[in-house]
Design a protein around this motif. Structure first.
Motif, short mmCIF file in Angstrom:
data_model
loop_
_atom_site.label_atom_id
_atom_site.label_comp_id
_atom_site.label_asym_id
_atom_site.label_seq_id
_atom_site.Cartn_x
_atom_site.Cartn_y
_atom_site.Cartn_z
N THR A 1 5.37 9.24 -12.95
CA THR A 1 5.26 10.29 -13.97
C THR A 1 3.82 10.65 -14.29
N THR A 2 2.87 9.81 -13.83
CA THR A 2 1.45 10.15 -14.03
C THR A 2 0.82 10.68 -12.75
N TRP A 3 1.66 11.04 -11.81
CA TRP A 3 1.23 11.63 -10.54
C TRP A 3 0.39 10.66 -9.71
N HIS A 4 0.77 9.39 -9.77
CA HIS A 4 0.10 8.39 -8.96
C HIS A 4 1.11 7.72 -8.02
N VAL A 5 0.58 7.09 -6.99
CA VAL A 5 1.41 6.28 -6.11
C VAL A 5 1.88 5.06 -6.88
N SER A 6 3.17 4.86 -6.90
CA SER A 6 3.74 3.77 -7.68
C SER A 6 3.83 2.48 -6.87
N ALA B 1 0.84 -1.19 0.00
CA ALA B 1 0.00 0.00 0.00
C ALA B 1 0.87 1.24 0.00
N GLY B 2 0.30 2.33 -0.51
CA GLY B 2 1.04 3.58 -0.53
C GLY B 2 0.10 4.76 -0.39
N VAL B 3 0.62 5.87 0.12
CA VAL B 3 -0.19 7.07 0.31
C VAL B 3 0.63 8.32 0.07
N TYR B 4 -0.01 9.29 -0.56
CA TYR B 4 0.63 10.59 -0.77
C TYR B 4 -0.17 11.64 -0.02
N TRP B 5 0.54 12.52 0.66
CA TRP B 5 -0.06 13.61 1.42
C TRP B 5 -1.04 13.07 2.45
N SER B 6 -2.29 13.48 2.46
CA SER B 6 -3.19 13.13 3.54
C SER B 6 -4.11 11.98 3.24
N GLY B 7 -3.87 11.27 2.17
CA GLY B 7 -4.69 10.09 1.89
C GLY B 7 -5.57 10.23 0.67
#
Length: 126
Positions: free
Chosen positions: A102-107, A48-54
């Motif tokens: 590069t698509t601004w998603h969690v990899s 699992a991965g998360v960017y910023w606040s979820g």
């Protein structure tokens, strides 16, 4: 970035555990935080991965609906709440810090994460 993971242990199938990962980085909130796991004899895989606040999260299909990733940027900590654990969840769990793809998603690719913690063992008994 230094990462310290903890919270693993031995639990029966159907039980729950919460993993935590503390980061020693003032710019923690800028990083994508992720959990990977590696079972004996197998490759390390994304959990699992998360960017910023979820608002931008990703989960492996095998844990969707059972695991929840969250982060507290004020505490520089990311969590992995694991429920309905199965024996196949047994692995060493690693936290990692990286950037969006590069698509601004969690990899889900481990090459997107240059920083890794030391791992914590999770064992689920049947």
């Amino acid at each position: 970035v230094q990462l310290q993971a903890y919270g693993g242990g031995l639990v029966q199938a159907g039980g729950s555990l919460r993993l935590s990962c503390a980061a020693s980085e003032r710019t923690f909130s800028n990083y994508v935080m992720a959990w990977f796991r590696q079972a004996p004899g197998k490759e390390r895989t994304f959990v699992a991965g998360v960017y910023w606040s979820g608002g931008n999260t990703a989960y492996a299909d095998s844990v969707k609906g059972r695991f929840t990733i969250s982060r507290d940027n004020a505490k520089n900590t990311v969590y992995l709440q694991m429920t309905s654990l199965k024996p196949e969840d047994t692995a060493v769990y690693y936290c990692a810090a990286g950037t969006l793809d590069t698509t601004w998603h969690v990899s889900e690719r481990n090459t997107q994460y240059p920083y890794w913690g030391q791992g914590t063992q999770v064992t689920v008994s049947s």
